[in-house]
Design a protein around this motif. Structure first.
Motif, PDB file in Angstrom:
ATOM      1  N   CYS A  62      -9.125  24.599  -9.582  1.00 48.60           N
ATOM      2  CA  CYS A  62      -8.750  23.382  -9.561  1.00 48.60           C
ATOM      3  C   CYS A  62      -8.574  22.802  -7.580  1.00 48.60           C
ATOM      4  O   CYS A  62      -8.690  22.033  -7.094  1.00 48.60           O
ATOM      5  N   ILE A  63      -8.039  23.604  -7.166  1.00 48.94           N
ATOM      6  CA  ILE A  63      -7.676  23.155  -5.615  1.00 48.94           C
ATOM      7  C   ILE A  63      -8.896  23.219  -4.712  1.00 48.94           C
ATOM      8  O   ILE A  63      -9.604  22.787  -4.476  1.00 48.94           O
ATOM      9  N   PHE A  64      -9.907  24.292  -5.247  1.00 49.31           N
ATOM     10  CA  PHE A  64     -11.110  24.822  -4.809  1.00 49.31           C
ATOM     11  C   PHE A  64     -11.979  23.642  -5.597  1.00 49.31           C
ATOM     12  O   PHE A  64     -13.162  23.007  -3.955  1.00 49.31           O
ATOM     13  N   LYS A  65     -11.646  22.695  -6.409  1.00 53.33           N
ATOM     14  CA  LYS A  65     -12.680  21.419  -6.482  1.00 53.33           C
ATOM     15  C   LYS A  65     -12.639  20.401  -5.688  1.00 53.33           C
ATOM     16  O   LYS A  65     -13.698  19.401  -5.154  1.00 53.33           O
ATOM     17  N   ASN A  66     -11.626  20.603  -4.434  1.00 58.12           N
ATOM     18  CA  ASN A  66     -10.941  19.418  -3.381  1.00 58.12           C
ATOM     19  C   ASN A  66     -12.099  19.755  -2.049  1.00 58.12           C
ATOM     20  O   ASN A  66     -10.868  19.140  -1.582  1.00 58.12           O
ATOM     21  N   PHE A  67     -12.875  20.784  -2.048  1.00 59.26           N
ATOM     22  CA  PHE A  67     -13.141  21.202  -1.201  1.00 59.26           C
ATOM     23  C   PHE A  67     -13.442  20.315   0.167  1.00 59.26           C
ATOM     24  O   PHE A  67     -13.750  19.986   1.008  1.00 59.26           O
ATOM     25  N   ASN A  68     -14.567  19.371  -0.410  1.00 60.87           N
ATOM     26  CA  ASN A  68     -14.854  17.473   0.389  1.00 60.87           C
ATOM     27  C   ASN A  68     -14.200  16.987   1.016  1.00 60.87           C
ATOM     28  O   ASN A  68     -13.876  15.911   1.565  1.00 60.87           O
ATOM     29  N   LEU A  69     -12.712  16.891  -0.133  1.00 60.75           N
ATOM     30  CA  LEU A  69     -11.392  15.918   0.505  1.00 60.75           C
ATOM     31  C   LEU A  69     -10.466  16.903   1.625  1.00 60.75           C
ATOM     32  O   LEU A  69     -10.456  16.544   2.441  1.00 60.75           O
ATOM     33  N   PHE A  70     -11.037  18.488   2.263  1.00 60.86           N
ATOM     34  CA  PHE A  70     -10.311  19.112   2.174  1.00 60.86           C
ATOM     35  C   PHE A  70     -11.071  18.620   4.126  1.00 60.86           C
ATOM     36  O   PHE A  70     -10.651  18.581   4.801  1.00 60.86           O
ATOM     37  N   LEU A  71     -12.508  18.321   3.930  1.00 57.72           N
ATOM     38  CA  LEU A  71     -13.396  18.512   4.960  1.00 57.72           C
ATOM     39  C   LEU A  71     -12.745  16.707   6.206  1.00 57.72           C
ATOM     40  O   LEU A  71     -13.265  16.209   6.806  1.00 57.72           O
ATOM     41  N   ALA A  72     -13.317  15.760   4.856  1.00 56.23           N
ATOM     42  CA  ALA A  72     -12.462  14.282   5.063  1.00 56.23           C
ATOM     43  C   ALA A  72     -11.978  14.402   5.628  1.00 56.23           C
ATOM     44  O   ALA A  72     -11.383  13.721   6.678  1.00 56.23           O
ATOM     45  N   LEU A  73     -10.281  15.513   5.819  1.00 60.89           N
ATOM     46  CA  LEU A  73      -9.518  15.217   6.647  1.00 60.89           C
ATOM     47  C   LEU A  73      -9.539  15.605   7.340  1.00 60.89           C
ATOM     48  O   LEU A  73      -8.604  15.375   9.093  1.00 60.89           O
ATOM     49  N   ILE A  74     -10.367  16.551   8.150  1.00 57.89           N
ATOM     50  CA  ILE A  74     -10.428  17.607   9.177  1.00 57.89           C
ATOM     51  C   ILE A  74     -11.427  16.380   9.908  1.00 57.89           C
ATOM     52  O   ILE A  74     -11.589  15.925  10.626  1.00 57.89           O
ATOM     53  N   ILE A  75     -12.197  15.338   9.745  1.00 56.37           N
ATOM     54  CA  ILE A  75     -12.489  14.326  10.453  1.00 56.37           C
ATOM     55  C   ILE A  75     -12.242  13.222  10.528  1.00 56.37           C
ATOM     56  O   ILE A  75     -12.015  12.291  11.404  1.00 56.37           O
ATOM     57  N   CYS A  76     -11.096  13.285   9.673  1.00 61.72           N
ATOM     58  CA  CYS A  76      -9.066  12.162   9.862  1.00 61.72           C
ATOM     59  C   CYS A  76      -8.901  12.916  10.968  1.00 61.72           C
ATOM     60  O   CYS A  76      -8.584  11.290  12.246  1.00 61.72           O
ATOM     61  N   ASN A  77      -8.969  13.887  11.396  1.00 64.57           N
ATOM     62  CA  ASN A  77      -7.859  14.380  12.263  1.00 64.57           C
ATOM     63  C   ASN A  77      -8.987  13.916  13.956  1.00 64.57           C
ATOM     64  O   ASN A  77      -8.384  14.131  15.015  1.00 64.57           O
ATOM     65  N   ALA A  78     -10.188  14.157  13.780  1.00 68.61           N
ATOM     66  CA  ALA A  78     -11.332  13.692  15.046  1.00 68.61           C
ATOM     67  C   ALA A  78     -11.773  12.293  14.859  1.00 68.61           C
ATOM     68  O   ALA A  78     -11.238  11.817  16.366  1.00 68.61           O
ATOM     69  N   ILE A  79     -10.559  11.509  14.333  1.00 65.92           N
ATOM     70  CA  ILE A  79     -10.564   9.831  14.646  1.00 65.92           C
ATOM     71  C   ILE A  79      -9.669  10.125  15.010  1.00 65.92           C
ATOM     72  O   ILE A  79      -8.947   9.032  15.819  1.00 65.92           O
TER      73      ILE A  79
END
Length: 312
Positions: free
Chosen positions: A275-292
């Motif tokens: 179930c956690i693996f299915k949210n991989f794109n969410l984790f990438l989006a959080l990293i982009i938020c960190n760049a903001i």
């Protein structure tokens, strides 16, 4: 970047199905309970990347323009901005190519897409590793400036700063190449997770020690002015809040991605981990938020840099 157990985003787009219209869906899981899956629209990836791109370009332009900012500390901040910029650009490029493949505008062979995917993966991974390294370098630089103030300019020279910057970029590229090549190997994943834990521990120890020294200094000033409690308590609360925000943002944005890597090693077949693996794109989006968020924490708080931004 490889989803490490699921399809890569670019390769998966060759035979994709239309994305879900709802941003938050329950994905069925035949071997266990239903999974809460957060679907990240491609438009959101592009929007976050664009905001991060503008912010970090402004930081780089301001530091390049103002000679007063040509110091090791601001060079590290500039490199952090460049790393965050690469994180955003590489994810935007991947999303754009994926959209072109989905709509049929870009028609090419799977081998070409594989090579393009590898190049983008190297960009994403190297920018992530370098971003973490420069966050650690900024913490070390600030620590030296506080605890070794009189020797700071002899310890942190421009030549040493440039050598550290070059070493970080080279190490990031080599690390990303190894990761993309051997991402199925457990040792590689454990090394990346260990690197994240080490960086988190380094930042926590250094910033907590700096906060303790600052509070001790505030108590000394309070004793001289005979106003001990109000000054010390106010300063301590402000410092603790700043420290919480700094480390909290770091852990919140980077932690889920490295949790994903850890679970691949610990429970690759478990339904809950699936179930956690299915949210991989969410984790990438959080990293982009960190760049903001990084420019807001490390760059825009500088009055000199803000003045330069107004001129830019």
């Amino acid at each position: 970047m490889p989803a490490l157990g699921s399809q890569r985003r670019l390769l998966g787009s060759l035979n994709c199905t239309p994305p879900a219209t709802l941003p938050l869906t329950l994905a069925p899981n035949r071997t266990g309970p239903q999974c809460l899956e957060v679907s990240i629209p491609n438009g959101l990836f592009l929007s976050l990347g664009l905001v991060s791109l503008v912010e970090n370009v402004l930081v780089v332009a301001a530091i390049a323009k103002n000679r007063n900012l040509h110091s090791p500390m601001y060079y590290f901040i500039c490199c952090l901005a460049m790393s965050d910029l690469l994180v955003s650009v590489s994810n935007m490029l991947e999303t754009a190519v994926m959209l072109l493949l989905e709509t049929g505008v870009l028609a090419t062979r799977a081998a070409v897409v594989q090579q393009l995917d590898n190049v983008i993966d190297v960009l994403i991974c190297s920018s992530m590793v370098s971003s973490l390294c420069f966050l650690g370098a900024i913490a070390v630089d600030r620590y030296i400036s506080i605890f070794y103030a009189l020797r700071y300019h002899s310890v942190v020279t421009l030549l040493r700063a440039w050598r550290i910057i070059a070493a970080i970029w080279v190490a990031s590229i080599l690390t990303s190449l190894l990761f993309i090549t051997y991402y199925n190997h457990t040792v590689v994943l454990l090394c990346l997770v260990g690197f994240f834990i080490a960086m988190l521990a380094l930042m926590a120890v250094l910033y907590v020690h700096m906060l303790a020294r600052a509070c001790q200094h505030a108590r000394g000033i309070a004793r001289l002015q005979k106003r001990q409690r109000p000054i010390h308590q106010g300063f301590g609360l402000k410092g603790a809040a700043t420290l919480t925000i700094l480390l909290g943002v770091f852990f919140l944005c980077w932690g889920p991605f490295f949790l994903h890597l850890s679970l691949i090693v610990l429970c690759p077949q478990h339904p809950t981990c699936g179930c956690i693996f299915k949210n991989f794109n969410l984790f990438l989006a959080l990293i982009i938020c960190n760049a903001i968020v990084d420019p807001l924490i490390y760059a825009f708080r500088s009055q000199e840099l803000r003045k330069t931004l107004q001129e830019v």
